[in-house]
Scaffold this motif. Structure first.
Motif, PDB file in Angstrom:
ATOM      1  N   ARG A  24      -2.304  -3.170  -8.995  1.00 40.63           N
ATOM      2  CA  ARG A  24      -1.850  -4.566  -8.877  1.00 40.63           C
ATOM      3  C   ARG A  24      -0.920  -4.947 -10.024  1.00 40.63           C
ATOM      4  N   SER A  25      -0.098  -3.977 -10.476  1.00 44.68           N
ATOM      5  CA  SER A  25       0.826  -4.290 -11.572  1.00 44.68           C
ATOM      6  C   SER A  25       1.896  -5.255 -11.075  1.00 44.68           C
ATOM      7  N   HIS A  85      -7.908  -2.386  -7.057  1.00 41.53           N
ATOM      8  CA  HIS A  85      -7.621  -2.235  -8.480  1.00 41.53           C
ATOM      9  C   HIS A  85      -8.823  -1.607  -9.161  1.00 41.53           C
ATOM     10  N   SER A  86      -8.814  -1.582 -10.479  1.00 37.78           N
ATOM     11  CA  SER A  86      -9.865  -0.826 -11.171  1.00 37.78           C
ATOM     12  C   SER A  86     -11.258  -1.452 -11.003  1.00 37.78           C
ATOM     13  N   VAL A 144       3.051   6.542  -5.455  1.00 37.57           N
ATOM     14  CA  VAL A 144       4.053   6.019  -6.403  1.00 37.57           C
ATOM     15  C   VAL A 144       3.886   6.663  -7.779  1.00 37.57           C
ATOM     16  N   THR A 156      13.757   4.560  -6.410  1.00 36.09           N
ATOM     17  CA  THR A 156      13.790   3.413  -7.329  1.00 36.09           C
ATOM     18  C   THR A 156      15.222   3.133  -7.804  1.00 36.09           C
TER      19      THR A 156
END
Ligand SMILES: NC(=O)c1ccc[n+]([C@@H]2O[C@H](COP(=O)([O-])OP(=O)(O)OC[C@H]3O[C@@H](n4cnc5c(N)ncnc54)[C@H](OP(=O)(O)O)[C@@H]3O)[C@@H](O)[C@H]2O)c1
Length: 294
Positions: free
Chosen positions: A178-179, A201-202, A241, A277
């Protein structure tokens, strides 16, 4: 349906989603559009790249970005400064690029040295020149479904899904991570593509169960070889990714070698999301050029 379509090879082996191929296809389109503008007597699109300090990975990324610009006919303006650059001098440089009419996009290579706050520095970039979609204004427009530019890595993932005609509408999608630059905008873009999205997420409990119910999984956890065969549903699509260097060899967040016979398609590392990218940075620069030319 084209030859790229996923459904043609379902169930047999893992279809490799080739980011280099998609990237080449998009860069050819960008090159052709730039050439067309120049034939019409217009100026070239311009991208300014700012790099502060001597972080070796950043130096490599910047070199690749400048080379990619050249290949498609985008003019690049490089500003290399030592890590001791003052806040005031960096602000002055960004303001100069903001005013320069030959420049459509500005990219500040992150991370910056500790005395420079990237949050503050990004507020100096004119949102009309924000080639990475990192300013609050452009993130707001993206959130509202009216993007001016798009965050490069997640939009590269969307382009891979599009190229291979992987159906997103109505699909159950999961994003691991979720960056601000990858996970969050990735979830938003999948949602805007009408997927039903779960963000992991973590602190997520029972993540495997969520992934095993997902048709498309985008993994951006930044943890080498975190997930493997047992984490993915049969015939799902896995986009990795992650990028890590382990004893000189590159790997992702997914154990790609285990996916054979389980998932329908997956991106390798290297050669999957990575090449996309920079391509999306070129695409954003061209979009900003069009806005400036109108
Ligand atoms: N291919 C490219 O061009 C490209 C571009 C950008 C990034 N990357 C790579 O993509 C990866 C992710 O980058 P990032 O900038 O998004 O990383 P990041 O800022 O470190 O974020 C990682 C995210 O993953 C979550 N996470 C970590 N361990 C997890 C676990 N065991 N289970 C579930 N979630 C977990 C974290 O959760 P919390 O929020 O709870 O901490 C965080 O949200 C990295 O390997 C990076 O190098 C590649």
């Amino acid at each position: 349906m084209s030859d790229n379509a996923l459904t043609s090879i379902k169930d047999v082996t893992v279809k490799v989603l080739d980011g280099k191929l998609v990237s080449k296809h998009l860069r050819n389109q960008i090159r052709a559009q730039v050439a067309e503008f120049k034939e019409q007597g217009k100026r070239s699109p311009g991208l300014a790249v700012i790099i502060v300090g001597d972080d070796p990975a950043s130096q490599v990324y910047v070199r690749h970005k400048i080379k990619a610009c050249k290949e498609v006919g985008i003019e690049s303006f490089e500003y290399q400064a030592p890590a001791t650059l003052t806040k005031e001098d960096l602000k002055k440089k960004i303001e100069e690029f903001n005013q320069n009419e030959a420049i459509d996009g500005i990219l500040v290579q992150l991370p910056l040295p500790e005395h420079l706050s990237s949050d503050e520095v990004l507020t100096w970039v004119d949102p009309m020149k924000d080639a990475d979609c990192l300013t609050a204004e452009n993130l707001g427009l993206l959130w509202a479904g009216r993007p001016r530019t798009k965050p490069c890595t997640p939009s590269g993932v969307m382009e891979i899904l599009k190229y291979y005609e992987i159906p997103i509408q109505g699909a159950r999608a999961a994003v691991v991570g979720r960056s601000e630059i990858v996970g969050k905008p990735m979830g938003l873009m999948l949602l805007q593509g009408d997927a039903t999205v779960t963000m992991c997420h973590s602190k997520t409990l029972n993540m495997r169960q969520i992934l095993l119910e997902s048709d498309v999984v985008v993994v951006a956890a930044g943890r080498p070889l975190l997930l493997g065969r047992e984490d993915f549903k049969k015939d799902s699509v896995v986009i990795d990714v992650g990028i890590h260097r382990d004893q000189g060899k590159l790997c992702g967040d997914v154990r790609f070698d285990e996916l054979e016979g389980q998932v329908a398609a997956a991106t390798p590392v290297p050669g999957g999301v990575g090449p996309m990218t920079i391509t999306m940075l070129l695409s954003n620069t061209l979009d900003l050029y069009r806005l400036h030319s109108n």
